[in-house]
Write a protein that holds these residues in place. Sequence first.
Motif, PDB file in Angstrom:
ATOM      1  N   ALA A 175     -87.312  23.127  -0.370  1.00 37.02           N
ATOM      2  CA  ALA A 175     -86.684  22.124   0.493  1.00 37.02           C
ATOM      3  C   ALA A 175     -87.654  20.978   0.726  1.00 37.02           C
ATOM      4  O   ALA A 175     -88.853  21.081   0.410  1.00 37.02           O
ATOM      5  N   TYR A 220     -87.748  18.959   3.962  1.00 38.91           N
ATOM      6  CA  TYR A 220     -87.201  18.579   5.263  1.00 38.91           C
ATOM      7  C   TYR A 220     -87.774  17.257   5.772  1.00 38.91           C
ATOM      8  O   TYR A 220     -88.964  16.970   5.629  1.00 38.91           O
ATOM      9  N   CYS A 263     -82.596  14.622   8.025  1.00 39.31           N
ATOM     10  CA  CYS A 263     -81.694  15.714   7.637  1.00 39.31           C
ATOM     11  C   CYS A 263     -80.764  16.087   8.791  1.00 39.31           C
ATOM     12  O   CYS A 263     -79.646  16.557   8.581  1.00 39.31           O
ATOM     13  N   CYS A 285     -83.822  24.397   8.123  1.00 38.18           N
ATOM     14  CA  CYS A 285     -84.970  23.805   7.410  1.00 38.18           C
ATOM     15  C   CYS A 285     -86.012  23.295   8.398  1.00 38.18           C
ATOM     16  O   CYS A 285     -87.207  23.379   8.139  1.00 38.18           O
TER      17      CYS A 285
HETATM   18  S1  SF4 Z   1     -81.664  20.029   5.714  1.00 38.74           S
HETATM   19 FE1  SF4 Z   1     -80.604  19.848   3.755  1.00 38.74          FE
HETATM   20  S2  SF4 Z   1     -81.489  18.000   2.788  1.00 38.74           S
HETATM   21 FE2  SF4 Z   1     -82.845  18.590   4.493  1.00 38.74          FE
HETATM   22  S3  SF4 Z   1     -84.409  19.874   3.570  1.00 38.74           S
HETATM   23 FE3  SF4 Z   1     -82.790  21.244   4.277  1.00 38.74          FE
HETATM   24  S4  SF4 Z   1     -81.411  21.506   2.520  1.00 38.74           S
HETATM   25 FE4  SF4 Z   1     -82.710  19.736   2.119  1.00 38.74          FE
END
Ligand code: SF4
Length: 399
Positions: free
Chosen positions: A305, A307, A311, A321
Amino acid sequence: MRHEGKTEARLERIRGAVIPRRHNARTIAALTSNPGCGRRAVLDAAGVDKDGLAGRVGYPAGFGQSPFAIVRGNVFEKQVKADGCTELLRLLRDQLGLDLGPASYRDLGASGELAAGAPGEAGLDARHAASVEALTEAARDAAADPSAGGAVFDHPLLRLDVAGQEVSLEPDLVAVQPGGVCHIVEIKSFPVIDGQADGEKVAAAAIQAAVYVLALRRLLGRAEAVAHEVVLVCPKDFSNTPVATKVDVRRQLLILEHQLARLTRIDSLLDALPDDLRLDLAVDGAGAPVLDAAALTTALGQLAARYAPGCLSTCELAFFCRHEATGRTATLGIGVREELGGVETVADALGLAHGTRAPDDDQAEAAAMLRTTARVYAEVLASLPAPSRPGPAPLEGGP
Ligand code: SF4
């Protein structure tokens, strides 16, 4: 979305025995806001229900509209499109100066002429083929004879290549002006109050509409055939009276094309994953999950990921995340991550700033900046009169 057979089979194994979620303009817009996130790319390509997954691993997102807002939005859309889009044509002419003349109307969608067509992918293919034919023909004919009336197409189905996947897209309407220029028209349920709409909602609508503009430009093969100003139709003030506004999406188109070109192809992401990776949200005959929360969490951990605080407004897995990234410099924002390239954790950053940790070769520049920042901060703090210095907040109810 369509993939090569091998890739499709692999994505199906990851998703398991549940119906895939499809990419749409909103998910493409979100994907391009964090193009380096392999986790989101794989989940979206496999059609995993991210909202459901977030709930199953204990971090529900709470995304989406309330049922009340959905019903209100549907009623408003129906009203704008009634009688072959009579109201819409009036708005375009009177409020935006876009006179389509005696325009024809054609519904290419599920409620229209293809309603009785083949279901599933075959139905989408038929609708896409009909949309390609109708839009190409209308743009060509309108360009050849500018004195003829325009045309409005309801529920067209466009397609766009996203990191090697063909994604189906469903703009609300496409209006073809005499002369051949096409306009994307989006009907939104957020209100325009005293001429102002919620900036965040307009921004989200603009990037989604830009996805449609790009897809239609690629379909017609000419950028100038599709206007860079999209039309948003929203309820006015607190009524159901529609108001039309043009929004320039040139900046969004530039961002979109740039980000789409940078997205890693899904095949290379899949090649780096263990063959037994599963994110199956199905339940068995007795209603028990095929995979429990621990298994799903472990599987998610195998998808890299990236993050960032953004997000939180674009991805259903944001709470998961964010928790996973606790203590990492990435949680402080893209600016901090870029400034502190190579310094992964907040603890490392503090150690480098205070000289209790020696930098690696690739951290030397960031370490020098952190030491300077810590020194300047300490000097400023020391120069402040004692009561101005930041200290612990007083306890509520204390003396
Ligand atoms: S929230 Fe979604 S876009 Fe952000 S790191 Fe996690 S999976 Fe990726």
